[in-house]
Design an enzyme around this catalytic site. Structure first.
Site, short mmCIF file in Angstrom:
data_model
loop_
_atom_site.label_atom_id
_atom_site.label_comp_id
_atom_site.label_asym_id
_atom_site.label_seq_id
_atom_site.Cartn_x
_atom_site.Cartn_y
_atom_site.Cartn_z
N ASP A 19 5.73 14.73 27.04
CA ASP A 19 5.44 15.08 25.65
C ASP A 19 4.83 16.47 25.62
O ASP A 19 3.86 16.74 26.33
CB ASP A 19 4.48 14.08 25.00
CG ASP A 19 4.26 14.38 23.53
OD1 ASP A 19 5.25 14.34 22.77
OD2 ASP A 19 3.11 14.66 23.13
N ASP A 67 -18.50 3.43 -11.59
CA ASP A 67 -19.43 3.36 -10.46
C ASP A 67 -20.82 3.05 -10.98
O ASP A 67 -21.03 2.88 -12.19
CB ASP A 67 -19.42 4.67 -9.66
CG ASP A 67 -19.63 4.43 -8.17
OD1 ASP A 67 -20.58 3.69 -7.84
OD2 ASP A 67 -18.86 4.97 -7.37
N GLY A 80 0.70 -6.02 -17.49
CA GLY A 80 1.53 -5.13 -16.69
C GLY A 80 0.71 -4.09 -15.95
O GLY A 80 1.22 -3.04 -15.61
#
Length: 580
Positions: free
Chosen positions: A88, A482, A508
């Site tokens: 490699d 938050d 949906g």
């Protein structure tokens, strides 16, 4: 023609090259090696960040390529090849690993980084000897790497694009081929030229010498270097292993001179026994030692960031260690050692003029950069490092360790540990902000969300992801959800121009999860497994696989689940409900 006689040891073995690279095939063929080509199917997705060195990553990739081919061929006909060779090649510059570009724009970015600079080309090579033991494949791996330094000339944009449009960069590490058109970009090469082409032939031959020819006693007495390629008269009886199994054999190391005195013969025999013992030793555990000492490298990086070394060097001329030490109230000798290890890690560049930042340091380690990870690093230094001191307790007890690290039992984990003061809250928020900035664009574009008119980022912290969603989908209304204290401090991270956000709930709806996925067998995804261990120490939470998320989501009515692997540290999961 066999350029190195030791290659003759492989002439009557079944040798497989686990690579489709025509350049590697040509190099080995020209050396006289006979082999068959079986390209590896190993997916090159190892976590680069988990390797202490670039060459460690290259060697591990080469090994996995070779082992995949060995196992596949053995399963196919229950007979493994004798030897499998894996390789490699990577290019590194400024601490970044450059592999093959994914498109022309990526190739241009790679080549722009290399323009006018010196970079390193690493090739990792694995030689896997195979045999069958108890009806199972048995492998023995020998691995090494070679580094070559290459410097590019200063290249114009026109020249770079002309080279990119030639098509040559697309299948080459670093985006260029030195043996062809890419040679015109190169100003100098220091090291093995063939290594840059794709295979370090000289080092390969030296490795074969080590495997098949342990040093002779007379060689040792003449102080011959072990890693040199011996003269031709060293290679006697090439037939001693031909047809005789796949493992490297050791030659008879007895006295070659019948007229030698008994003392010399005894000494030679003792030395030969020593060589045989050395040959039976397991491979040197380089990768294991890197793992054992990896915490030292991490702490070196964390300390350099805490001292804001990379801030001091950003966009500045090279500075001496003593100058930097005086600015952070540190000792000159201690600072020099810290800077040297940062340079060895590829974070700094060291010249006669002093130390300077690499591009990696400027972008990610200086605290004021748009994509700075400084906050994330400080969170790891100030909290995670201490918690991991008690990892053994966390594993034994199965509980978080804040009571040991903080000296008290956390009633409300996040309030006590992360948000106990504005300073600690900001530290945590900077950590989350830095990581989110790196991935927000990928998350926002992982799926086509244009059909959604609103989105809610639960635990959205600084709003980095929300801003990216709003930028990508101008008609989408985004709400950041938050804790009140976090929303109050989020103003520190907002760019000019407030955004109108509002939450809506509708049939949906979609749920966009951004997590680090475990693999189903929990064996491969090293960073996700590490993060899961980290969550045990900090929160008693855990990471999940896609299958586990699907089960969890289906319980709440989300039956359409899609996933996109972002290629970095995170994965994106989109779950949708169909309106009744």
């Amino acid at each position: 023609m066999v350029l190195c006689p030791v290659i003759g040891k492989l002439l009557h073995k079944r040798v497989v090259l686990a690579s489709a690279s025509p350049r590697r095939q040509e190099i080995l063929s020209n050396a006289g090696l006979r082999f068959e080509v079986v390209p590896s199917k190993f997916k090159e997705k190892l976590d680069k960040a988990s390797f202490a060195t670039p060459y460690g990553y290259a060697m591990e990739t080469a090994k996995q390529k070779a082992l995949e081919v060995a196992n596949r061929l053995y399963q196919k006909d229950l007979r493994a090849p004798d030897v499998v060779i894996g390789a490699d090649t990577i290019v590194t510059v400024g601490g970044l690993i450059l592999e093959k570009p994914v498109d022309k724009q990526d190739a241009y970015r790679m080549l722009s980084r290399l323009s006018g600079r010196e970079h390193s080309v690493f090739t990792g090579v694995a030689i896997v000897h195979c045999s069958s033991k108890d009806h199972q494949l048995d492998t023995r791996v020998s691995e090494f790497y070679e580094e070559t330094k290459v410097k590019f000339s200063e290249l114009s944009e026109e020249l770079l694009w002309e080279y990119v449009h030639s098509g040559e960069p697309m299948d080459k590490a670093g985006g260029y081929g030195i043996q062809a058109l890419g040679g015109m970009l190169v100003e100098s090469v220091h090291g093995d030229f063939l290594n840059v082409v794709g295979f370090p032939l000289n080092h390969f031959c030296k490795q074969l010498v080590k495997l098949y020819y342990p040093p002779r006693p007379e060689d040792l007495r003449r102080s011959v270097k072990h890693d040199s390629i011996p003269a031709a008269d060293t290679f006697e009886d090439l037939s001693d292993v031909e047809g005789g199994g796949s493992e490297p054999t050791q030659r008879d190391a007895g006295s070659r001179d019948e007229k030698a005195e008994a003392g010399e013969a005894g000494q030679a025999t003792a030395e030969a026994e020593c060589h045989r013992t050395r040959e039976t030793l397991p491979p040197f555990p380089t990768r294991l030692l890197e793992l054992i000492e990896g915490f030292m490298l991490s702490k070196g990086l964390l300390t350099a960031c805490k001292l804001k070394v990379f801030d001091l060097l950003k966009d500045e001329a090279p500075q001496k260690a003593a100058d930097i030490a005086s600015k952070v109230d540190a000792s000159a000798c201690g600072m020099e050692r810290l800077l040297d290890i940062c340079a060895a890690m590829g974070l700094l560049e060291k010249t006669e003029q002093g130390y300077s930042n690499t591009e990696t340091a400027n972008v990610y380690l200086a605290s004021d950069g748009e994509y700075s990870l400084h906050g994330f690093i400080m969170h790891n230094n100030d909290l995670t490092w201490n918690l991991f001191t008690y990892l053994e307790f966390a594993i034994r007890e199965g509980t978080n360790q804040h009571h040991r690290a903080l000296g008290k039992k956390a009633e409300d984990l996040f309030q006590d540990a992360y948000y106990q003061s504005p300073e600690t809250r900001l530290r945590f928020m900077r950590a989350m902000h830095g990581m989110t900035k790196l991935t927000a664009c990928q998350v926002a574009t992982a799926f086509n969300l244009s059909r959604f008119s609103s989105a809610c980022d639960v635990g959205g912290c600084t709003g980095a992801l929300a801003r990216e969603l709003a930028r990508e989908y101008p008609r989408m209304q985004v709400t950041v959800f938050d804790l009140p204290d976090i929303i109050e401090l989020a103003a520190h991270f907002q760019p000019p121009g407030p955004q109108a956000v509002q939450i809506h709930f509708a049939a949906g709806a979609g749920l966009l999860l951004v997590e680090t996925l475990l693999d189903e067998e929990k064996r491969v995804a090293q960073r996700a497994l590490m993060q899961s261990l980290n969550m045990l120490v900090q929160t008693e939470g855990k990471e999940r696989s896609l299958g586990e998320y699907q089960c969890l989501l289906e319980l709440h009515g989300f039956h359409q689940v899609q996933v996109v692997h972002l290629g970095g540290v995170l994965d994106a999961i989109l779950a949708t409900k169909v309106a009744p």
